[in-house]
Design a protein around this motif. Structure first.
Motif, PDB file in Angstrom:
ATOM      1  N   ALA A  72      47.830  19.989 -74.093  1.00  0.00           N
ATOM      2  CA  ALA A  72      49.271  19.814 -73.855  1.00  0.00           C
ATOM      3  C   ALA A  72      50.049  20.115 -75.131  1.00  0.00           C
ATOM      4  CB  ALA A  72      49.554  18.393 -73.368  1.00  0.00           C
ATOM      5  N   ASP A  73      49.577  19.613 -76.257  1.00  0.00           N
ATOM      6  CA  ASP A  73      50.252  19.854 -77.540  1.00  0.00           C
ATOM      7  C   ASP A  73      50.259  21.338 -77.889  1.00  0.00           C
ATOM      8  OD1 ASP A  73      50.559  17.117 -77.766  1.00  0.00           O
ATOM      9  OD2 ASP A  73      48.920  16.874 -79.212  1.00  0.00           O
ATOM     10  N   VAL A  74      49.125  22.001 -77.707  1.00  0.00           N
ATOM     11  CA  VAL A  74      49.000  23.414 -78.084  1.00  0.00           C
ATOM     12  C   VAL A  74      49.853  24.300 -77.186  1.00  0.00           C
ATOM     13  CG1 VAL A  74      47.389  25.363 -78.152  1.00  0.00           C
ATOM     14  CG2 VAL A  74      46.749  23.197 -79.194  1.00  0.00           C
ATOM     15  N   LEU A  75      49.907  23.980 -75.899  1.00  0.00           N
ATOM     16  CA  LEU A  75      50.729  24.785 -74.998  1.00  0.00           C
ATOM     17  C   LEU A  75      52.203  24.652 -75.339  1.00  0.00           C
ATOM     18  CD1 LEU A  75      48.988  24.252 -71.550  1.00  0.00           C
ATOM     19  CD2 LEU A  75      49.027  26.338 -72.924  1.00  0.00           C
ATOM     20  N   GLY A  76      52.558  23.502 -75.900  1.00  0.00           N
ATOM     21  CA  GLY A  76      53.925  23.296 -76.358  1.00  0.00           C
ATOM     22  C   GLY A  76      54.920  23.219 -75.221  1.00  0.00           C
ATOM     23  N   PRO A  77      56.186  23.261 -75.550  1.00  0.00           N
ATOM     24  CA  PRO A  77      57.196  23.202 -74.491  1.00  0.00           C
ATOM     25  C   PRO A  77      56.952  24.297 -73.458  1.00  0.00           C
ATOM     26  CG  PRO A  77      58.227  23.022 -76.638  1.00  0.00           C
ATOM     27  CD  PRO A  77      56.781  23.369 -76.872  1.00  0.00           C
ATOM     28  N   LEU A  78      56.907  23.897 -72.204  1.00  0.00           N
ATOM     29  CA  LEU A  78      56.629  24.834 -71.114  1.00  0.00           C
ATOM     30  C   LEU A  78      57.693  24.737 -70.048  1.00  0.00           C
ATOM     31  CD1 LEU A  78      52.819  24.274 -70.432  1.00  0.00           C
ATOM     32  CD2 LEU A  78      53.864  26.315 -71.377  1.00  0.00           C
ATOM     33  N   ASP A  79      57.981  25.862 -69.438  1.00  0.00           N
ATOM     34  CA  ASP A  79      58.849  25.900 -68.273  1.00  0.00           C
ATOM     35  C   ASP A  79      57.943  26.249 -67.095  1.00  0.00           C
ATOM     36  OD1 ASP A  79      61.047  25.872 -66.639  1.00  0.00           O
ATOM     37  OD2 ASP A  79      61.696  27.890 -67.197  1.00  0.00           O
ATOM     38  N   VAL A  80      57.390  25.222 -66.455  1.00  0.00           N
ATOM     39  CA  VAL A  80      56.445  25.428 -65.366  1.00  0.00           C
ATOM     40  C   VAL A  80      57.227  25.720 -64.082  1.00  0.00           C
ATOM     41  CG1 VAL A  80      54.600  24.359 -64.006  1.00  0.00           C
ATOM     42  CG2 VAL A  80      54.779  23.882 -66.453  1.00  0.00           C
ATOM     43  N   PRO A  81      56.906  26.831 -63.419  1.00  0.00           N
ATOM     44  CA  PRO A  81      57.588  27.136 -62.164  1.00  0.00           C
ATOM     45  C   PRO A  81      57.377  26.010 -61.142  1.00  0.00           C
ATOM     46  CG  PRO A  81      56.315  29.033 -62.914  1.00  0.00           C
ATOM     47  CD  PRO A  81      55.936  27.874 -63.785  1.00  0.00           C
ATOM     48  N   PRO A  82      58.368  25.749 -60.307  1.00  0.00           N
ATOM     49  CA  PRO A  82      58.243  24.656 -59.342  1.00  0.00           C
ATOM     50  C   PRO A  82      57.137  24.876 -58.310  1.00  0.00           C
ATOM     51  CG  PRO A  82      60.283  25.883 -58.996  1.00  0.00           C
ATOM     52  CD  PRO A  82      59.665  26.414 -60.240  1.00  0.00           C
ATOM     53  N   THR A  83      56.637  26.099 -58.182  1.00  0.00           N
ATOM     54  CA  THR A  83      55.562  26.384 -57.234  1.00  0.00           C
ATOM     55  C   THR A  83      54.181  26.026 -57.788  1.00  0.00           C
ATOM     56  OG1 THR A  83      55.455  28.636 -58.079  1.00  0.00           O
ATOM     57  CG2 THR A  83      56.836  28.254 -56.126  1.00  0.00           C
TER      58      THR A  83
END
Length: 150
Positions: A72-83
């Motif tokens: 989670a830390d490495v992926l950093g801020p994410l904009d995950v699609p709602p799908t």
């Protein structure tokens, strides 16, 4: 009657910045403890991380499965699609995901086996993005393949 031996000191080897809660619990229990990190966490190659983020944002997966706070830390801020359904292995990982702006749709019981058990059988076309350490157990990817996930 024999007297109980005093607890021996404990060496906490968790990576830097990851042992505070354990140290606090040990100290609260009256156990002498010291942290000496013996493990160093190193993110994967940036091009691999960029490729994983592109798969996620590009809609080429239906599920994001995260089995560690480090991921989670490495992926950093994410904009995950709602799908995309986000699956966390346990509450600690779910909290780490919230810290980077991602809410888990499913929080498993804390182990890879729990996560696999709680996942439904895959629907046609279900694809999982599973970013993990190269040293991670094969329980999750093998279990999800058995349930029909790509």
């Amino acid at each position: 009657m024999l007297a109980a031996a005093a607890p021996r000191p404990v060496l906490v080897t968790r990576p830097a910045g990851r042992g505070a809660a354990l140290l606090a619990l040990l100290h609260e229990a009256g156990i002498e403890a010291e942290q000496q990190p013996l493990i160093r966490l190193v993110p994967g190659a940036e091009q691999d991380l960029a490729a994983a983020r592109a798969l996620l944002v590009g809609g080429r997966c239906t599920h994001l499965v995260v089995t560690s706070r480090t991921v989670a830390d490495v992926l950093g801020p994410l904009d995950v699609p709602p799908t995309v359904r986000v699956i966390a292995v346990g509450e600690g990982t779910a909290q780490a995901l919230r810290t980077v702006g991602v809410e888990a749709d499913l929080v498993a019981g804390g182990s890879g086996a729990d996560l696999v058990a709680q996942m439904p059988t895959a629907a046609d076309g279900d694809r999982v993005l599973f970013p993990a350490s190269s040293a991670a157990s094969r329980t999750v990817p093998e279990g999800l393949r058995t349930k029909g996930y790509q």
